[in-house]
Design an enzyme around this catalytic site. Structure first.
Site, PDB file in Angstrom:
ATOM      1  N   HIS A  16       0.847  -1.207   0.000  1.00 36.85           N
ATOM      2  CA  HIS A  16       0.000   0.000   0.000  1.00 36.85           C
ATOM      3  C   HIS A  16       0.880   1.253   0.000  1.00 36.85           C
ATOM      4  O   HIS A  16       2.079   1.193   0.219  1.00 36.85           O
ATOM      5  CB  HIS A  16      -0.993   0.001   1.169  1.00 36.85           C
ATOM      6  CG  HIS A  16      -0.393   0.154   2.537  1.00 36.85           C
ATOM      7  ND1 HIS A  16      -1.152   0.425   3.649  1.00 36.85           N
ATOM      8  CD2 HIS A  16       0.887   0.052   2.975  1.00 36.85           C
ATOM      9  CE1 HIS A  16      -0.365   0.491   4.709  1.00 36.85           C
ATOM     10  NE2 HIS A  16       0.860   0.278   4.329  1.00 36.85           N
ATOM     11  N   CYS A  35       5.338   6.457   4.978  1.00 36.68           N
ATOM     12  CA  CYS A  35       4.272   5.686   4.323  1.00 36.68           C
ATOM     13  C   CYS A  35       3.880   6.268   2.968  1.00 36.68           C
ATOM     14  O   CYS A  35       3.090   5.670   2.237  1.00 36.68           O
ATOM     15  CB  CYS A  35       3.041   5.596   5.219  1.00 36.68           C
ATOM     16  SG  CYS A  35       3.360   4.611   6.692  1.00 36.68           S
ATOM     17  N   HIS A  41       5.029   0.263   0.015  1.00 33.01           N
ATOM     18  CA  HIS A  41       5.704  -0.761   0.809  1.00 33.01           C
ATOM     19  C   HIS A  41       4.658  -1.809   1.156  1.00 33.01           C
ATOM     20  O   HIS A  41       3.585  -1.809   0.573  1.00 33.01           O
ATOM     21  CB  HIS A  41       6.355  -0.120   2.044  1.00 33.01           C
ATOM     22  CG  HIS A  41       5.382   0.476   2.988  1.00 33.01           C
ATOM     23  ND1 HIS A  41       4.715   1.665   2.725  1.00 33.01           N
ATOM     24  CD2 HIS A  41       4.903   0.050   4.182  1.00 33.01           C
ATOM     25  CE1 HIS A  41       3.901   1.937   3.726  1.00 33.01           C
ATOM     26  NE2 HIS A  41       3.997   0.972   4.611  1.00 33.01           N
ATOM     27  N   HIS A  43       2.995  -5.216   3.966  1.00 34.47           N
ATOM     28  CA  HIS A  43       2.866  -5.873   5.259  1.00 34.47           C
ATOM     29  C   HIS A  43       2.304  -7.279   5.076  1.00 34.47           C
ATOM     30  O   HIS A  43       1.615  -7.567   4.105  1.00 34.47           O
ATOM     31  CB  HIS A  43       1.896  -5.098   6.168  1.00 34.47           C
ATOM     32  CG  HIS A  43       2.339  -3.725   6.512  1.00 34.47           C
ATOM     33  ND1 HIS A  43       3.322  -3.472   7.434  1.00 34.47           N
ATOM     34  CD2 HIS A  43       1.960  -2.510   6.043  1.00 34.47           C
ATOM     35  CE1 HIS A  43       3.511  -2.163   7.530  1.00 34.47           C
ATOM     36  NE2 HIS A  43       2.706  -1.553   6.683  1.00 34.47           N
ATOM     37  N   ASP A  81      -5.308 -10.312  -0.757  1.00 35.08           N
ATOM     38  CA  ASP A  81      -4.049 -11.065  -0.676  1.00 35.08           C
ATOM     39  C   ASP A  81      -3.270 -10.997  -1.990  1.00 35.08           C
ATOM     40  O   ASP A  81      -3.829 -11.189  -3.074  1.00 35.08           O
ATOM     41  CB  ASP A  81      -4.349 -12.529  -0.333  1.00 35.08           C
ATOM     42  CG  ASP A  81      -3.076 -13.289   0.004  1.00 35.08           C
ATOM     43  OD1 ASP A  81      -2.165 -12.704   0.616  1.00 35.08           O
ATOM     44  OD2 ASP A  81      -2.992 -14.482  -0.356  1.00 35.08           O
ATOM     45  N   HIS A  82      -1.960 -10.753  -1.857  1.00 33.01           N
ATOM     46  CA  HIS A  82      -1.085 -10.610  -3.023  1.00 33.01           C
ATOM     47  C   HIS A  82      -1.564  -9.470  -3.929  1.00 33.01           C
ATOM     48  O   HIS A  82      -1.493  -9.557  -5.147  1.00 33.01           O
ATOM     49  CB  HIS A  82      -0.961 -11.936  -3.789  1.00 33.01           C
ATOM     50  CG  HIS A  82       0.008 -12.876  -3.118  1.00 33.01           C
ATOM     51  ND1 HIS A  82      -0.316 -13.580  -1.993  1.00 33.01           N
ATOM     52  CD2 HIS A  82       1.299 -13.192  -3.399  1.00 33.01           C
ATOM     53  CE1 HIS A  82       0.735 -14.303  -1.614  1.00 33.01           C
ATOM     54  NE2 HIS A  82       1.728 -14.090  -2.438  1.00 33.01           N
ATOM     55  N   GLU A 129      -1.609  -4.742  11.398  1.00 36.32           N
ATOM     56  CA  GLU A 129      -0.612  -4.402  10.389  1.00 36.32           C
ATOM     57  C   GLU A 129       0.721  -5.063  10.703  1.00 36.32           C
ATOM     58  O   GLU A 129       1.410  -5.570   9.829  1.00 36.32           O
ATOM     59  CB  GLU A 129      -0.437  -2.888  10.360  1.00 36.32           C
ATOM     60  CG  GLU A 129      -0.502  -2.335   8.961  1.00 36.32           C
ATOM     61  CD  GLU A 129      -0.375  -0.835   8.938  1.00 36.32           C
ATOM     62  OE1 GLU A 129      -1.422  -0.172   9.045  1.00 36.32           O
ATOM     63  OE2 GLU A 129       0.761  -0.327   8.810  1.00 36.32           O
TER      64      GLU A 129
END
Lengths: 144, 144, 144, 144, 144, 144
Positions: A16, A35, A41, A43, A81-82, A129
């Site tokens: 994100h 951020c 980046h 998580h 996801d991914h 997170e």
């Protein structure tokens, strides 16, 4: 019949970036810090979904875990996801919502609520997170 | 003097994508699966760095943790935290290395080795991608 | 080419009982303590499988994780997950091996070794019974 | 005097099976999935018990942890640790309750409530089956 | 007979201070940083002890866990749990060893080695200070 | 606007001792057990601070995490990390409060409440002493 809650935890790996295109770079940097770095980046998130309802005396279940898992596969895993949230999830596209833990918790809440069969109700969505930060949404609106 | 090892764990939040631009899309999809999704995804990584050396009888230390932390701040955190590895780290630029856990472990090893003061030696670098997957590099070359 | 190791962790939920039918009850109780209780008990185990090999410069991989996962699904999950080891796994049937963490580590080692494609080699199998106990096998025989 | 809550976590290793003897095998399989496998399976559970009350200004305590531990030893550890719940705990005998996390949370609640000295009250019992699933009971009855 | 290792983890809650009385305050501050603060501080440590040996084919064990636990109760828990290491453990008295993780690992090694029955051998002692730092000793002497 | 909560976790390493100087030694021993040992002991604590408020639609935030971190650095880390609570924190000086998890949770609550900018409110403070014990305070007074 006792009313019991059940919490299922689903991990998802996502990228994100915090960025408002209508703001100057300096304001993005000031508000969002690291951020807002240009390429984003990521998580390994955990999404905790808590539902509640009467425990069926025959099965000992509030809701069959298999059915919970189908909903979370469709509403959490497939959507997040991914993924790079800003580019792969329309609500978080540039100019839309910032993909904070808070906003992701509201996003999951809104998608899971209509999927639950009465009398099961959604109690809470937590987006973790990392080990040291999480947001939770329980469906409340601010009466400002 | 006993020889003792010391392991420091440093978390970093990064995005990555597995993609070889010289391959057709189908081959990328076949080899890399969901990890080749167009915009990338991310993890909360942990980097475990293990050094070894004689324990100083006066301080009880193999190496002052403050010095370990300066090195890891410069070689791990600054290079990888809040980064999209493919775009922010030259070695992993499109056409270069694929940013797997294996390749990241070798990357960190190569950067930390020249920073350690003799007789302290690097023993092992572990890159933990999530709770269920990690890669480790101990400086060995394949004698194929 | 650097030689890197890769560790995959697979959870499995299993029941077991420590019991030698040829021993009197008191000896079972003395040697095995609470682990010999009549109906057995259970754990959420984690099986850590570590393989090593040269890192392919094109893919950044020692072995494709998808292939590791197929092997572990067949050799660990299908054999041990949601099983009572003493009754569902022939090697641990009453009168055979006692299903300790040690014996389960050797069991997984023997099944995974022949499945790995050269030059990838198995390095170590860890069976974690709970947070405070684990056994590891690395293929060594006692030269008594 | 501030009212503070205190949560004690107690692990227990148990086996269980989901099975209704009055149902045909296919229905057991359909409703309970792998959890109905013939010989049962197991988990390393954690039971979280939360009590609340005024903090004694002299001791800084809501309840002496030693007294909490005596109750949990007798009501949780002795009844559930190193047990096969269906065979060792009468309430979960074949034909009775199914030993889900939900039912175990209600079971512990009912046993701990009468043991607490006023003004200490039980707030919540959580049964954590594994890292990704837990049930919680707070003493509520469904007003269907 | 396969040679298998077994690792037992024992937590202990202890306080410590890094301080050399023969050094001026500034040097203590420079070398030890916040760890030299006057009254000391503390950690919830974990001590991981790894032993190895042939697996007994009758019991499936390298060493009976009950016997491991007696040794660790006497050599780790009684000596270190609920202690201020500098004041309660003679080896770490002011002027003696500094109670770093490194020194504590050597301390436990020296106490556990003579307690193990042949052919069981001690492989490694790990002292984990917190999630991000641990020291390990495997009995090696520096050949400086 | 949805009302969302945000929880930040801050670790701190501290020593403490349970002791009332006005009580005889035997009473201290009887009430506090090993926690009254003469020189004290320690823990790697975690302090979980939960705040709530409306989510700003522009930033996706309840409160900027940078501001949360400044408050927790000043009110938790500086006051408690690398400290012996009984000697370094006036409220817990001998004869004052006993530094239990309960009392530390109330202590942190009282310091954080006045630092939060309306409409953000403090919801809960958790002090986790180790994996198996935590206290929580939510600002309630006992109406005895």
């Amino acid at each position: 019949m006792p009313t019991v809650s059940l919490t299922r935890v689903v991990p998802f790996a996502a990228a994100h970036r915090y960025f408002r295109p209508e703001w100057p770079v300096e304001r993005n940097r000031e508000v969002f810090g690291a951020c807002t770095s240009e390429h984003g980046h990521g998580h390994t998130y955990e999404c905790h979904v808590t539902v509640t309802g009467p425990m069926d005396p025959e099965t000992g279940m509030v809701m069959n875990l298999r059915d919970v898992d189908v909903i979370l596969e469709e509403e959490v895993t497939r959507r997040l996801d991914h993924k790079f949230v800003n580019y792969d999830v329309p609500e978080f596209a540039p100019g839309g919502l910032i993909p904070t833990g808070e906003a992701l918790a509201v996003f999951v809440w809104q998608r899971v609520v209509p999927r639950l069969p009465a009398p099961v109700r959604l109690v809470r969505v937590r987006i973790q997170e990392d080990r040291y930060l999480y947001a939770e949404y329980a469906g409340e609106e601010h009466a400002g």
